[in-house]
Scaffold this motif. Structure first.
Motif, PDB file in Angstrom:
ATOM      1  N   GLY A 124      -7.310  58.912 106.736  1.00 36.69           N
ATOM      2  CA  GLY A 124      -6.951  58.895 105.734  1.00 36.69           C
ATOM      3  C   GLY A 124      -8.504  57.858 105.373  1.00 36.69           C
ATOM      4  N   ILE A 125      -8.382  56.648 105.994  1.00 36.61           N
ATOM      5  CA  ILE A 125      -9.665  55.635 105.553  1.00 36.61           C
ATOM      6  C   ILE A 125     -10.643  56.571 105.913  1.00 36.61           C
ATOM      7  N   VAL A 126     -10.412  56.660 106.861  1.00 30.36           N
ATOM      8  CA  VAL A 126     -11.349  56.989 107.942  1.00 30.36           C
ATOM      9  C   VAL A 126     -12.466  57.760 106.847  1.00 30.36           C
ATOM     10  N   SER A 127     -11.851  58.770 106.126  1.00 31.40           N
ATOM     11  CA  SER A 127     -12.530  59.543 105.669  1.00 31.40           C
ATOM     12  C   SER A 127     -13.236  59.602 104.173  1.00 31.40           C
ATOM     13  N   GLU A 128     -12.125  58.711 103.322  1.00 30.20           N
ATOM     14  CA  GLU A 128     -13.102  57.770 101.909  1.00 30.20           C
ATOM     15  C   GLU A 128     -14.324  56.442 103.093  1.00 30.20           C
ATOM     16  N   VAL A 129     -14.440  56.299 103.917  1.00 31.38           N
ATOM     17  CA  VAL A 129     -15.684  55.286 104.236  1.00 31.38           C
ATOM     18  C   VAL A 129     -16.766  55.933 104.368  1.00 31.38           C
ATOM     19  N   TRP A 130     -16.366  57.347 105.034  1.00 30.39           N
ATOM     20  CA  TRP A 130     -17.539  58.628 105.460  1.00 30.39           C
ATOM     21  C   TRP A 130     -18.181  58.839 103.539  1.00 30.39           C
ATOM     22  N   ALA A 131     -17.124  59.363 102.592  1.00 30.22           N
ATOM     23  CA  ALA A 131     -17.411  59.712 101.389  1.00 30.22           C
ATOM     24  C   ALA A 131     -18.085  58.235 100.745  1.00 30.22           C
ATOM     25  N   ARG A 132     -17.405  57.635 100.804  1.00 31.44           N
ATOM     26  CA  ARG A 132     -18.325  56.649 100.658  1.00 31.44           C
ATOM     27  C   ARG A 132     -20.306  56.021 101.078  1.00 31.44           C
ATOM     28  N   VAL A 133     -20.085  56.201 102.335  1.00 29.31           N
ATOM     29  CA  VAL A 133     -21.219  56.357 103.018  1.00 29.31           C
ATOM     30  C   VAL A 133     -21.842  57.454 102.726  1.00 29.31           C
ATOM     31  N   GLU A 134     -21.543  58.745 102.039  1.00 27.67           N
ATOM     32  CA  GLU A 134     -22.409  60.126 101.958  1.00 27.67           C
ATOM     33  C   GLU A 134     -23.249  59.589 100.687  1.00 27.67           C
ATOM     34  N   GLY A 135     -22.086  59.332  99.965  1.00 27.48           N
ATOM     35  CA  GLY A 135     -22.602  58.865  98.440  1.00 27.48           C
ATOM     36  C   GLY A 135     -24.022  57.736  98.551  1.00 27.48           C
ATOM     37  N   LEU A 136     -23.872  56.734  99.333  1.00 22.45           N
ATOM     38  CA  LEU A 136     -25.028  55.257  99.741  1.00 22.45           C
ATOM     39  C   LEU A 136     -26.433  56.572 100.282  1.00 22.45           C
ATOM     40  N   GLY A 137     -26.383  57.206 100.638  1.00 22.11           N
ATOM     41  CA  GLY A 137     -27.182  58.230 101.335  1.00 22.11           C
ATOM     42  C   GLY A 137     -27.715  58.688 100.119  1.00 22.11           C
ATOM     43  N   ALA A 138     -26.844  59.583  99.928  1.00 24.83           N
ATOM     44  CA  ALA A 138     -27.009  60.540  98.468  1.00 24.83           C
ATOM     45  C   ALA A 138     -27.617  59.590  97.471  1.00 24.83           C
ATOM     46  N   ALA A 139     -27.484  58.764  97.180  1.00 20.62           N
ATOM     47  CA  ALA A 139     -28.318  58.041  95.904  1.00 20.62           C
ATOM     48  C   ALA A 139     -29.479  57.386  95.879  1.00 20.62           C
ATOM     49  N   ILE A 140     -30.006  57.146  97.319  1.00 25.70           N
ATOM     50  CA  ILE A 140     -30.954  56.841  98.438  1.00 25.70           C
ATOM     51  C   ILE A 140     -31.876  57.518  97.323  1.00 25.70           C
ATOM     52  N   ASP A 141     -31.566  59.156  98.818  1.00 27.44           N
ATOM     53  CA  ASP A 141     -32.082  60.170  99.411  1.00 27.44           C
ATOM     54  C   ASP A 141     -32.561  60.828  97.685  1.00 27.44           C
ATOM     55  N   ALA A 142     -31.883  60.726  96.158  1.00 28.92           N
ATOM     56  CA  ALA A 142     -31.782  60.991  95.065  1.00 28.92           C
ATOM     57  C   ALA A 142     -32.818  60.589  94.028  1.00 28.92           C
ATOM     58  N   HIS A 143     -33.110  58.986  94.337  1.00 26.59           N
ATOM     59  CA  HIS A 143     -33.919  58.178  93.951  1.00 26.59           C
ATOM     60  C   HIS A 143     -34.958  57.495  94.951  1.00 26.59           C
ATOM     61  N   GLY A 144     -34.932  58.211  95.986  1.00 21.80           N
ATOM     62  CA  GLY A 144     -35.816  57.141  97.062  1.00 21.80           C
ATOM     63  C   GLY A 144     -36.398  55.692  96.773  1.00 21.80           C
ATOM     64  N   GLY A 145     -37.170  55.845  97.303  1.00 22.49           N
ATOM     65  CA  GLY A 145     -37.577  53.873  97.171  1.00 22.49           C
ATOM     66  C   GLY A 145     -38.066  53.591  96.096  1.00 22.49           C
ATOM     67  N   VAL A 146     -38.322  52.651  95.879  1.00 25.78           N
ATOM     68  CA  VAL A 146     -39.147  51.854  94.216  1.00 25.78           C
ATOM     69  C   VAL A 146     -40.109  50.814  94.993  1.00 25.78           C
ATOM     70  N   SER A 147     -41.239  50.934  93.840  1.00 25.21           N
ATOM     71  CA  SER A 147     -42.324  50.217  94.220  1.00 25.21           C
ATOM     72  C   SER A 147     -42.853  50.272  92.599  1.00 25.21           C
ATOM     73  N   SER A 148     -43.470  49.066  92.448  1.00 23.09           N
ATOM     74  CA  SER A 148     -43.872  48.235  91.583  1.00 23.09           C
ATOM     75  C   SER A 148     -45.033  48.886  90.873  1.00 23.09           C
TER      76      SER A 148
END
Length: 227
Positions: free
Chosen positions: A197-221
Motif C-alpha cells: 500500500g505505501i509503495v503504491s502511494e509513493v509511486w502515485a506521488r512520483v507520477e504526480g510530480l512527473g505529470a506536473a513537470i511535463d504539463a508545465h515544462g521548464g520556466v525561463s525568465s
C-alpha cells in the motif's frame, strides 16, 4: 567537579548556542534575539530545534535540496533493507533510481522557479503596488490590464513553486515511512501486502510530480506565461 563549576559550564554552553542561533536566524532581529535568549537556559532542547529548523526568506519557500536528499537517503536504505527478501520486487534498485530521477527533476524546477522569483522584475509586492498606483491615477484601461496580467503571472509562478516544495516534502516524508516499513517488515516478518500500500502511494506521488513537470515544462525568465 562541583555543582557551581557545572553551572558555569552550562551557562557558557548556553551563551555559545545563543550566539550561534542569533547569527543563523534570518529576518526579524527581535525574533532572532528571542530565540537566542531561549537558548541560554534551554540550550540542550532549543538549540537543535532552532539551528535545524527549515527557514524561508521573505517570499520564499524552504529549499528542496534537503527534501531531495531525504528521499535519496531513505530510498537507498529501503533498497538495502529489502535486498534478498520477498520485498525486493517492491523496491528494486532500478525503481529507486527512477524515483530519484523524478525527484531531481522536481527539485531542479523548484530551484529555477525560486531563483526567477527572486529577481526584481518578479516582485509580487511591487507588482501589486503598480496595480494600485494605476487604479488611483487616470491611466488608460490597457495599462491597468497589463499590470493585472503581470501580477497574476507572478502569483501563478509563486503557486507553482510552493506546490512543488510541498509535494517534495510530502514525498520525502512518505519515502522515509516506506523505509521504516521495509525495515520493520524485514525483521518482524510482515507480509508483502502490508508494504504494498505505501509503495503504491509513493509511486502515485512520483507520477504526480512527473505529470506536473511535463504539463508545465521548464520556466525561463525570457518566456512569457500565456493566458
Amino acid at each position: 567537579m562541583s555543582l557551581r563549576d557545572l553551572s558555569v559550564l552550562y551557562l557558557i554552553a548556553g551563551l555559545a548556542c545563543a550566539v550561534a542561533v542569533y547569527r543563523a536566524s534570518p529576518g526579524d532581529r527581535r525574533r532572532a534575539a528571542l530565540s537566542a535568549a531561549l537558548c541560554v537556559p534551554l540550550w540542550p532542547i532549543w538549540a537543535p530545534v532552532a539551528l535545524t529548523a527549515r527557514r524561508a526568506e521573505p517570499g520564499g519557500t524552504p529549499g528542496t535540496s534537503a527534501a531531495a536528499a531525504r528521499v535519496q537517503g531513505a530510498l537507498r536504505e529501503g533498497v538495502s533493507a529489502c535486498a534478498g527478501t520477498s520485498f525486493e520486487a517492491l523496491l528494486s534498485r532500478e525503481a529507486a533510481s527512477r524515483i530519484e530521477a523524478e525527484v531531481a527533476r522536481a527539485a531542479a524546477r523548484h530551484a529555477e522557479l525560486d531563483a526567477l522569483l527572486r529577481q526584481s522584475g518578479f516582485d509580487e509586492a511591487a507588482a501589486a503596488a503598480r496595480v494600485a498606483e494605476i487604479e488611483r491615477g487616470s491611466a488608460p484601461g490597457r495599462a491597468l490590464a497589463t499590470a493585472h496580467l503581470h501580477l497574476e503571472n507572478i502569483r501563478r509562478l509563486r503557486a507553482m513553486r510552493d506546490r512543488d516544495a510541498r509535494a517534495l516534502e510530502e514525498l520525502a516524508d512518505l519515502v522515509q515511512a516506506l523505509r521504516t516499513q521495509l525495515v520493520l517488515a524485514r525483521f518482524a516478518g510482515s507480509s508483502v501486502e502490508g508494504v504494498g500500500g505505501i509503495v503504491s502511494e509513493v509511486w502515485a506521488r512520483v507520477e504526480g510530480l512527473g505529470a506536473a513537470i511535463d504539463a508545465h515544462g521548464g520556466v525561463s525568465s525570457e518566456e512569457p506565461i500565456e493566458t
